[in-house]
Design a protein around this motif. Structure first.
Motif, mmCIF file in Angstrom:
data_model
loop_
_atom_site.group_PDB
_atom_site.id
_atom_site.type_symbol
_atom_site.label_atom_id
_atom_site.label_comp_id
_atom_site.label_asym_id
_atom_site.label_seq_id
_atom_site.Cartn_x
_atom_site.Cartn_y
_atom_site.Cartn_z
ATOM 1 N N LYS A 106 -31.708 37.516 112.637
ATOM 2 C CA LYS A 106 -33.103 37.108 112.441
ATOM 3 C C LYS A 106 -33.320 36.922 110.956
ATOM 4 C CE LYS A 106 -34.631 39.397 116.591
ATOM 5 N NZ LYS A 106 -35.421 40.458 117.208
ATOM 6 N N LEU A 107 -33.833 35.768 110.586
ATOM 7 C CA LEU A 107 -34.031 35.468 109.171
ATOM 8 C C LEU A 107 -35.414 35.917 108.717
ATOM 9 C CD1 LEU A 107 -31.755 33.408 110.200
ATOM 10 C CD2 LEU A 107 -32.193 32.348 108.004
ATOM 11 N N ASN A 108 -35.440 36.786 107.713
ATOM 12 C CA ASN A 108 -36.697 37.228 107.124
ATOM 13 C C ASN A 108 -37.215 36.194 106.139
ATOM 14 O OD1 ASN A 108 -36.556 39.671 108.498
ATOM 15 N ND2 ASN A 108 -35.331 40.605 106.890
ATOM 16 N N SER A 109 -36.285 35.435 105.568
ATOM 17 C CA SER A 109 -36.666 34.359 104.655
ATOM 18 C C SER A 109 -35.602 33.272 104.718
ATOM 19 C CB SER A 109 -36.817 34.880 103.221
ATOM 20 O OG SER A 109 -35.581 35.338 102.722
ATOM 21 N N PHE A 110 -36.039 32.042 104.475
ATOM 22 C CA PHE A 110 -35.130 30.899 104.485
ATOM 23 C C PHE A 110 -35.724 29.813 103.597
ATOM 24 C CE2 PHE A 110 -33.749 26.756 106.078
ATOM 25 C CZ PHE A 110 -32.372 26.924 106.042
ATOM 26 N N VAL A 111 -34.948 29.364 102.623
ATOM 27 C CA VAL A 111 -35.368 28.295 101.718
ATOM 28 C C VAL A 111 -34.209 27.313 101.605
ATOM 29 C CG1 VAL A 111 -36.077 27.736 99.361
ATOM 30 C CG2 VAL A 111 -36.799 29.901 100.388
ATOM 31 N N ALA A 112 -34.515 26.022 101.673
ATOM 32 C CA ALA A 112 -33.500 24.984 101.483
ATOM 33 C C ALA A 112 -34.086 23.894 100.602
ATOM 34 C CB ALA A 112 -33.069 24.409 102.827
ATOM 35 N N GLY A 113 -33.321 23.498 99.593
ATOM 36 C CA GLY A 113 -33.781 22.440 98.704
ATOM 37 C C GLY A 113 -33.134 22.557 97.347
ATOM 38 N N PRO A 114 -33.694 21.871 96.347
ATOM 39 C CA PRO A 114 -33.137 21.940 94.997
ATOM 40 C C PRO A 114 -33.206 23.371 94.460
ATOM 41 C CG PRO A 114 -34.689 20.117 95.187
ATOM 42 C CD PRO A 114 -34.812 20.928 96.438
ATOM 43 N N HIS A 115 -32.115 23.840 93.899
ATOM 44 C CA HIS A 115 -32.057 25.190 93.345
ATOM 45 C C HIS A 115 -32.988 25.279 92.131
ATOM 46 C CE1 HIS A 115 -30.327 28.699 91.284
ATOM 47 N NE2 HIS A 115 -30.027 29.096 92.514
ATOM 48 N N PRO A 116 -33.745 26.372 91.990
ATOM 49 C CA PRO A 116 -34.715 26.460 90.899
ATOM 50 C C PRO A 116 -34.108 26.474 89.489
ATOM 51 C CG PRO A 116 -34.867 28.381 92.341
ATOM 52 C CD PRO A 116 -33.821 27.480 92.895
ATOM 53 N N ILE A 117 -32.863 26.905 89.349
ATOM 54 C CA ILE A 117 -32.224 26.912 88.026
ATOM 55 C C ILE A 117 -31.249 25.754 87.909
ATOM 56 C CG2 ILE A 117 -30.682 28.179 86.478
ATOM 57 C CD1 ILE A 117 -31.991 30.759 87.508
ATOM 58 N N GLN A 118 -30.401 25.610 88.922
ATOM 59 C CA GLN A 118 -29.421 24.516 88.919
ATOM 60 C C GLN A 118 -30.037 23.329 89.652
ATOM 61 O OE1 GLN A 118 -25.472 25.699 90.043
ATOM 62 N NE2 GLN A 118 -25.799 27.772 89.308
ATOM 63 N N LYS A 119 -30.999 22.705 89.019
ATOM 64 C CA LYS A 119 -31.860 21.696 89.650
ATOM 65 C C LYS A 119 -31.125 20.497 90.238
ATOM 66 C CE LYS A 119 -35.967 23.060 87.162
ATOM 67 N NZ LYS A 119 -36.463 23.939 88.147
ATOM 68 N N LYS A 120 -29.927 20.226 89.782
ATOM 69 C CA LYS A 120 -29.192 19.083 90.317
ATOM 70 C C LYS A 120 -28.388 19.448 91.558
ATOM 71 C CE LYS A 120 -29.022 16.659 85.963
ATOM 72 N NZ LYS A 120 -28.233 16.045 84.921
ATOM 73 N N ARG A 121 -28.509 20.703 92.008
ATOM 74 C CA ARG A 121 -27.755 21.150 93.181
ATOM 75 C C ARG A 121 -28.712 21.605 94.269
ATOM 76 N NH1 ARG A 121 -22.876 25.022 91.993
ATOM 77 N NH2 ARG A 121 -22.206 24.157 93.985
ATOM 78 N N ASP A 122 -28.474 21.107 95.478
ATOM 79 C CA ASP A 122 -29.234 21.600 96.617
ATOM 80 C C ASP A 122 -28.614 22.906 97.086
ATOM 81 O OD1 ASP A 122 -31.104 19.611 96.689
ATOM 82 O OD2 ASP A 122 -30.106 18.451 98.252
ATOM 83 N N GLY A 123 -29.462 23.803 97.533
ATOM 84 C CA GLY A 123 -28.964 25.095 97.975
ATOM 85 C C GLY A 123 -29.757 25.648 99.139
ATOM 86 N N ILE A 124 -29.289 26.780 99.605
ATOM 87 C CA ILE A 124 -29.945 27.535 100.663
ATOM 88 C C ILE A 124 -30.032 28.979 100.200
ATOM 89 C CG2 ILE A 124 -29.672 28.492 102.987
ATOM 90 C CD1 ILE A 124 -28.366 25.913 103.823
ATOM 91 N N GLY A 125 -31.165 29.593 100.441
ATOM 92 C CA GLY A 125 -31.334 31.024 100.214
ATOM 93 C C GLY A 125 -31.856 31.637 101.495
ATOM 94 N N ALA A 126 -31.266 32.749 101.922
ATOM 95 C CA ALA A 126 -31.697 33.362 103.173
ATOM 96 C C ALA A 126 -31.411 34.853 103.167
ATOM 97 C CB ALA A 126 -30.982 32.715 104.353
ATOM 98 N N ASN A 127 -32.253 35.579 103.875
ATOM 99 C CA ASN A 127 -32.046 37.002 104.139
ATOM 100 C C ASN A 127 -32.122 37.180 105.646
ATOM 101 O OD1 ASN A 127 -31.991 38.333 101.433
ATOM 102 N ND2 ASN A 127 -33.908 37.217 101.270
ATOM 103 N N ALA A 128 -31.077 37.771 106.215
ATOM 104 C CA ALA A 128 -31.003 37.913 107.665
ATOM 105 C C ALA A 128 -30.610 39.336 108.040
ATOM 106 C CB ALA A 128 -29.982 36.930 108.232
ATOM 107 N N VAL A 129 -31.093 39.770 109.202
ATOM 108 C CA VAL A 129 -30.797 41.117 109.691
ATOM 109 C C VAL A 129 -30.438 41.065 111.179
ATOM 110 C CG1 VAL A 129 -32.258 42.285 107.993
ATOM 111 C CG2 VAL A 129 -33.235 41.579 110.179
ATOM 112 N N ALA A 130 -29.721 42.085 111.606
ATOM 113 C CA ALA A 130 -29.375 42.248 113.024
ATOM 114 C C ALA A 130 -29.044 43.711 113.251
ATOM 115 C CB ALA A 130 -28.194 41.369 113.403
ATOM 116 N N LYS A 131 -29.021 44.109 114.505
ATOM 117 C CA LYS A 131 -28.590 45.456 114.870
ATOM 118 C C LYS A 131 -27.513 45.340 115.927
ATOM 119 C CE LYS A 131 -32.731 47.862 113.559
ATOM 120 N NZ LYS A 131 -33.838 48.709 113.944
ATOM 121 N N VAL A 132 -26.472 46.162 115.781
ATOM 122 C CA VAL A 132 -25.382 46.204 116.754
ATOM 123 C C VAL A 132 -25.049 47.664 117.029
ATOM 124 C CG1 VAL A 132 -24.403 44.004 115.983
ATOM 125 C CG2 VAL A 132 -23.544 46.129 115.007
#
Length: 190
Positions: free
Chosen positions: A134-160
């Motif tokens: 389950k993703l608590n956050s998800f961002v996709a697009g131009p990286h805020p520092i490396q502006k010429k690179r598209d990126g993904i940022g995500a935080n995900a959790v699960a229980k097993v």
């Protein structure tokens, strides 16, 4: 002339609407694989794996995604060399015989343009079980520092349950349920 311009515009719109999947490689210096569990009812222990790699594929137009991550079981880091060694033993990760842990998933769920969960198979010690991150956050697009690179940022959790993967030593004294946490930053492959 108007017909040609209109045809070109429609062709461009059709191409944009059927954008191809984009592949991203995980940046290990800005990502983390952690797990935690209740220890004797006294504390919640948290540990990590230091070595892992993976790819994410995202098709925003089709609202599909997949993940393929490999974790080096020998890179477990509890902060204690003695405990690292114990967790590598056969009663836990059995790292000598199963040096890799993997997660491969392609059953993605979106809320609008935002990826909210992805389901696939977690393989530990040669045992595969379905797991939903389950993703608590998800961002996709131009990286805020490396502006010429598209990126993904995500935080995900699960229980097993660790016993599902043949790691039932000291259950229930040490909790069977394990919380998984993945922090991922990935950059689009060029």
């Amino acid at each position: 002339m108007k017909k040609i311009v209109l045809a070109i515009a429609l062709a461009c719109f059709a191409l944009a609407a059927t954008a191809a999947p984009e592949t991203y490689s995980i940046d290990p210096s800005h990502s983390a694989v952690r797990f935690g569990y209740d220890h004797l009812g006294w504390t919640f222990q948290q540990h990590r794996f230091d070595q892992f790699s993976g790819k994410l594929t995202l098709d925003r137009a089709a609202r599909t995604a997949s993940i393929d991550v490999t974790i080096d079981a020998n890179s477990i880091n509890t902060g204690s060399a003695l405990f690292n060694g114990q967790l590598k033993e056969a009663r836990f990760f059995d790292a000598a015989n199963h040096p890799s842990i993997s997660f491969k998933a392609d059953q993605a769920k979106f809320d609008g343009d935002k990826l909210v969960s992805i389901t696939g198979d977690l393989n530990i010690k040669g045992i595969s079980k379905p797991v939903t991150l389950k993703l608590n956050s998800f961002v996709a697009g131009p990286h805020p520092i490396q502006k010429k690179r598209d990126g993904i940022g995500a935080n995900a959790v699960a229980k097993v349950n660790r016993s599902d993967f043949g790691m039932d030593f000291q259950v229930p004294l040490v909790a069977d349920e394990v919380a998984l946490a993945f922090t991922v930053q990935a950059f689009k492959d060029r």
